[in-house]
Scaffold this motif. Structure first.
Motif, short mmCIF file in Angstrom:
data_model
loop_
_atom_site.label_atom_id
_atom_site.label_comp_id
_atom_site.label_asym_id
_atom_site.label_seq_id
_atom_site.Cartn_x
_atom_site.Cartn_y
_atom_site.Cartn_z
N UNK A 103 37.69 3.46 -31.47
CA UNK A 103 37.45 2.07 -31.17
C UNK A 103 36.44 1.91 -30.05
N UNK A 104 35.92 0.71 -29.84
CA UNK A 104 34.96 0.47 -28.75
C UNK A 104 35.53 0.80 -27.37
N UNK A 105 36.86 0.76 -27.23
CA UNK A 105 37.49 1.13 -25.96
C UNK A 105 37.77 2.62 -25.87
N UNK A 106 37.39 3.38 -26.90
CA UNK A 106 37.59 4.82 -26.90
C UNK A 106 38.94 5.27 -27.41
N UNK A 107 39.73 4.35 -27.98
CA UNK A 107 41.03 4.79 -28.51
C UNK A 107 40.82 5.57 -29.81
N UNK A 108 41.70 6.51 -30.04
CA UNK A 108 41.76 7.25 -31.30
C UNK A 108 43.20 7.20 -31.79
N UNK A 109 43.37 7.29 -33.11
CA UNK A 109 44.67 7.03 -33.71
C UNK A 109 45.16 5.70 -33.11
N UNK A 110 46.39 5.63 -32.61
CA UNK A 110 46.81 4.44 -31.87
C UNK A 110 47.16 4.84 -30.44
N UNK A 111 46.30 5.68 -29.87
CA UNK A 111 46.42 6.12 -28.49
C UNK A 111 45.38 5.36 -27.68
N UNK A 112 45.84 4.35 -26.94
CA UNK A 112 44.94 3.41 -26.27
C UNK A 112 44.80 3.76 -24.78
N UNK A 113 43.65 3.40 -24.19
CA UNK A 113 43.36 3.81 -22.82
C UNK A 113 44.42 3.44 -21.79
N UNK A 114 44.95 2.23 -21.84
CA UNK A 114 45.84 1.76 -20.78
C UNK A 114 47.31 1.75 -21.19
N UNK A 115 47.67 2.57 -22.16
CA UNK A 115 49.06 2.65 -22.59
C UNK A 115 49.60 4.04 -22.26
N UNK A 116 50.80 4.09 -21.71
CA UNK A 116 51.34 5.37 -21.24
C UNK A 116 51.62 6.36 -22.36
N UNK A 117 51.83 5.86 -23.58
CA UNK A 117 52.14 6.79 -24.68
C UNK A 117 50.97 7.70 -24.99
N UNK A 118 49.80 7.36 -24.48
CA UNK A 118 48.63 8.23 -24.61
C UNK A 118 48.90 9.61 -24.00
N UNK A 119 49.77 9.66 -22.98
CA UNK A 119 49.99 10.90 -22.23
C UNK A 119 51.22 11.67 -22.70
#
Length: 207
Positions: A103-119
């Motif tokens: 995505x334009x925000x750099x998310x891949x799959x449904x791992x978004x920049x400002x969401x803790x589940x990314x980690x």
């Protein structure tokens, strides 16, 4: 992928050897227009002879948390039955190929920049109920599973993604100084980026 439903590929590929999973999915009914399953079914799966037992859609009757837990349990069952191997490097399930976008925000799959589940580092599948991109409820593979794949194809098209491509592959600094999720993608054997001219327009070229 659409070329595979045309001759000569359609009739020459051993479809019985294919197993299909979703790196991420919107938690909506499978027949809903927002469903990744429906998109894949209409454009690909309904046109080839992959056994239905080899196609792993989410349980759309569950909550996001329940759907993620169910999907993870099914992956673990496939590991136990030796259908899905484990990576000798990470110990997580090892897929042959993952198709990813960005995505334009750099998310891949449904791992978004400002969401803790990314980690998330322990679970195979996690969930989100407040995705910044609608629809908000989703499940997604975690980075340990994504990065255990033998090969990953990053398919990125459109001028709106040029800035983030430059952050990831070029020399642009990350927004707010925080590396976006797309910079965390790796593969155990090969990661290949497929870009159109618009998406690659801000990368410096030589010659």
């Amino acid at each position: 992928m659409r070329k595979l439903v045309e001759p000569p590929y359609k009739d020459s590929i051993e479809w019985s050897k294919w197993w299909i999973f979703w790196v991420d999915e919107r938690v909506v009914p499978l027949g809903h227009d927002d469903s990744n399953y429906k998109l894949a079914l209409d454009g690909f799966l309904s046109k080839v002879q992959i056994p239905s037992s080899n196609i792993y859609a989410i349980n759309d009757k569950e909550s996001p948390e329940g759907a993620a837990a169910d999907y993870e349990a099914r992956l673990k069952q496939l590991v136990e039955s030796k259908v899905l191997p484990l990576s000798a490097i990470s110990g997580f399930p090892k897929f042959d190929l993952m198709l990813l976008g960005m995505g334009p925000d750099g998310h891949v799959a449904s791992l978004f920049p400002l969401r803790t589940h990314r980690h998330e580092k322990e679970r195979l599948v996690t969930f989100i109920t407040d995705s910044p991109k609608p629809p908000p409820p989703r499940i997604t593979f975690t980075f340990p599973v994504i990065n255990s794949a033998s090969e990953i194809a990053m398919v990125v098209t459109g001028a709106e993604l040029a800035n983030m491509v430059d952050v990831t592959l070029g020399s642009a600094p990350p927004p707010d100084g925080i590396p976006p999720p797309c910079t965390e993608v790796s593969a155990e054997e090969e990661l290949t980026w497929f870009l159109d001219k618009d998406a690659a327009s801000k990368l410096q070229t030589s010659g």
